[in-house]
Motif scaffolding. Structure first.
Motif, PDB file in Angstrom:
ATOM      1  N   GLY A  59     -71.760  58.162 119.234  1.00  0.00           N
ATOM      2  CA  GLY A  59     -72.180  59.527 118.947  1.00  0.00           C
ATOM      3  C   GLY A  59     -71.075  60.415 118.420  1.00  0.00           C
ATOM      4  N   GLU A  60     -69.917  59.816 118.075  1.00  0.00           N
ATOM      5  CA  GLU A  60     -68.801  60.605 117.553  1.00  0.00           C
ATOM      6  C   GLU A  60     -68.974  60.842 116.054  1.00  0.00           C
ATOM      7  OE1 GLU A  60     -65.037  59.254 120.290  1.00  0.00           O
ATOM      8  OE2 GLU A  60     -65.671  57.874 118.698  1.00  0.00           O
ATOM      9  N   SER A  61     -68.617  62.018 115.583  1.00  0.00           N
ATOM     10  CA  SER A  61     -68.677  62.341 114.154  1.00  0.00           C
ATOM     11  C   SER A  61     -67.556  61.606 113.429  1.00  0.00           C
ATOM     12  CB  SER A  61     -68.518  63.850 113.945  1.00  0.00           C
ATOM     13  OG  SER A  61     -69.524  64.571 114.625  1.00  0.00           O
ATOM     14  N   VAL A  62     -67.928  60.775 112.450  1.00  0.00           N
ATOM     15  CA  VAL A  62     -66.915  59.943 111.790  1.00  0.00           C
ATOM     16  C   VAL A  62     -66.954  59.989 110.261  1.00  0.00           C
ATOM     17  CG1 VAL A  62     -66.650  58.330 113.715  1.00  0.00           C
ATOM     18  CG2 VAL A  62     -68.413  57.893 111.988  1.00  0.00           C
ATOM     19  N   LYS A  63     -68.046  60.470 109.658  1.00  0.00           N
ATOM     20  CA  LYS A  63     -68.091  60.492 108.193  1.00  0.00           C
ATOM     21  C   LYS A  63     -69.153  61.471 107.704  1.00  0.00           C
ATOM     22  CE  LYS A  63     -71.264  56.518 107.998  1.00  0.00           C
ATOM     23  NZ  LYS A  63     -71.494  55.168 107.439  1.00  0.00           N
ATOM     24  N   TRP A  64     -68.982  61.883 106.460  1.00  0.00           N
ATOM     25  CA  TRP A  64     -69.980  62.712 105.787  1.00  0.00           C
ATOM     26  C   TRP A  64     -70.838  61.840 104.880  1.00  0.00           C
ATOM     27  CZ3 TRP A  64     -71.164  67.425 107.216  1.00  0.00           C
ATOM     28  CH2 TRP A  64     -70.208  68.214 107.869  1.00  0.00           C
ATOM     29  N   GLU A  65     -72.149  62.070 104.900  1.00  0.00           N
ATOM     30  CA  GLU A  65     -73.075  61.313 104.060  1.00  0.00           C
ATOM     31  C   GLU A  65     -73.938  62.282 103.272  1.00  0.00           C
ATOM     32  OE1 GLU A  65     -75.319  59.080 106.895  1.00  0.00           O
ATOM     33  OE2 GLU A  65     -73.647  57.781 107.452  1.00  0.00           O
ATOM     34  N   GLN A  66     -73.916  62.153 101.946  1.00  0.00           N
ATOM     35  CA  GLN A  66     -74.751  63.031 101.126  1.00  0.00           C
ATOM     36  C   GLN A  66     -76.206  62.563 101.181  1.00  0.00           C
ATOM     37  OE1 GLN A  66     -74.905  63.561  96.570  1.00  0.00           O
ATOM     38  NE2 GLN A  66     -73.570  65.222  97.263  1.00  0.00           N
ATOM     39  N   LYS A  67     -77.094  63.493 101.458  1.00  0.00           N
ATOM     40  CA  LYS A  67     -78.514  63.161 101.591  1.00  0.00           C
ATOM     41  C   LYS A  67     -79.330  63.594 100.389  1.00  0.00           C
ATOM     42  CE  LYS A  67     -82.494  63.859 104.655  1.00  0.00           C
ATOM     43  NZ  LYS A  67     -83.001  64.554 105.868  1.00  0.00           N
ATOM     44  N   GLN A  68     -79.031  64.761  99.848  1.00  0.00           N
ATOM     45  CA  GLN A  68     -79.912  65.326  98.820  1.00  0.00           C
ATOM     46  C   GLN A  68     -79.138  66.279  97.923  1.00  0.00           C
ATOM     47  OE1 GLN A  68     -83.144  67.467 100.621  1.00  0.00           O
ATOM     48  NE2 GLN A  68     -83.966  68.236  98.705  1.00  0.00           N
ATOM     49  N   LYS A  69     -79.445  66.250  96.635  1.00  0.00           N
ATOM     50  CA  LYS A  69     -78.923  67.236  95.699  1.00  0.00           C
ATOM     51  C   LYS A  69     -80.079  68.115  95.236  1.00  0.00           C
ATOM     52  CE  LYS A  69     -74.869  64.993  93.672  1.00  0.00           C
ATOM     53  NZ  LYS A  69     -74.249  64.546  92.403  1.00  0.00           N
ATOM     54  N   TYR A  70     -79.847  69.400  95.170  1.00  0.00           N
ATOM     55  CA  TYR A  70     -80.875  70.323  94.701  1.00  0.00           C
ATOM     56  C   TYR A  70     -80.694  70.573  93.210  1.00  0.00           C
ATOM     57  CZ  TYR A  70     -82.116  71.303  99.550  1.00  0.00           C
ATOM     58  OH  TYR A  70     -82.540  71.185 100.849  1.00  0.00           O
TER      59      TYR A  70
END
Length: 232
Positions: free
Chosen positions: A38-49
């Motif tokens: 449950g530790e924050s380890v990375k950023w993931e792009q989900k959607q571009k507007y």
């Protein structure tokens, strides 16, 4: 900490209303990726507007057309009074010294993204920055802090070590906590208060979009405690 203003990239805070974004600033959604603990380890792009020259983003948390404003702030009687300090970041910061790097910390800017926590926390890792693996871990965690609460500094040059971003805005989602997070302004987007005050231009800041922060216009992590969701 001031960096050069990108031409035209601007967020104007309207009094008790939305954030008015101009300068064709890219908008996307980013997810806080967590490991099995449950530790924050990375950023993931989900959607571009789709690209818009100018658009209004909800600030009260009540819009039925999130992330965009639909005028609900008027019906809700939203009080968007800006209460955050207007002092420059470094005037507010606590400094923690390490052997090769130092860490500055303005706790009131915390957006509860929790990238600072793994591996014993960045406040402990800074003391081991003369160790290459610890130094790499420290830098990665500090630079992933979206709010700019935490900044790493090279002691040899005296300069901050910052990720490189194009002027952009991200909507943060936090699946590990089951909530939607703040607006993440990146790459030196100019923020202007409802009274015309120009906030310090920074590489990373997070703005409240649940309407409940006690440190407006900045996020203070309240979205997590109230379970804010931007699902309409």
């Amino acid at each position: 900490m001031n960096q050069q203003k990108p031409e035209g990239a601007k967020v104007q805070i309207s009094k008790n209303g939305p954030y008015i974004v101009s300068g064709d600033v890219a908008l996307s959604k980013e997810i806080i990726g967590a490991n099995e603990d449950g530790e924050s380890v990375k950023w993931e792009q989900k959607q571009k507007y789709p690209s818009h020259g100018q658009y209004a983003l909800c600030r009260c948390g009540c819009s039925a057309n999130k992330p965009f404003c639909d005028g609900s702030h008027t019906k809700a009687g939203f009080d968007g009074t800006e209460t955050a300090s207007r002092q420059p970041y470094l005037d507010q910061a606590k400094v923690i010294q390490g052997p090769t790097m130092s860490l500055t910390d303005v706790e009131s800017l915390c957006a509860f993204a929790r990238f600072c926590d793994p591996h014993g926390g960045v406040w402990n890792l800074v003391s081991a920055t003369d160790n290459p693996s610890a130094s790499k871990q420290f830098l990665g965690q500090v630079c992933d802090c979206p709010s700019g609460r935490l900044v790493a500094w090279d002691k040899q040059t005296g300069k901050p070590i910052e990720p490189v971003y194009e002027p952009s805005i991200c909507l943060i989602e936090d699946p590990a906590k089951g909530c939607s997070g703040p607006l993440w302004l990146r790459g030196g987007v100019q923020l202007i208060g409802g009274d015309g005050f120009e906030y310090e231009v920074r590489n990373r800041v997070t703005l409240c979009r649940c309407g409940a922060s006690q440190n407006k216009p900045f996020c203070d992590g309240t979205h997590a405690s109230i379970g804010f969701s931007d699902k309409n």
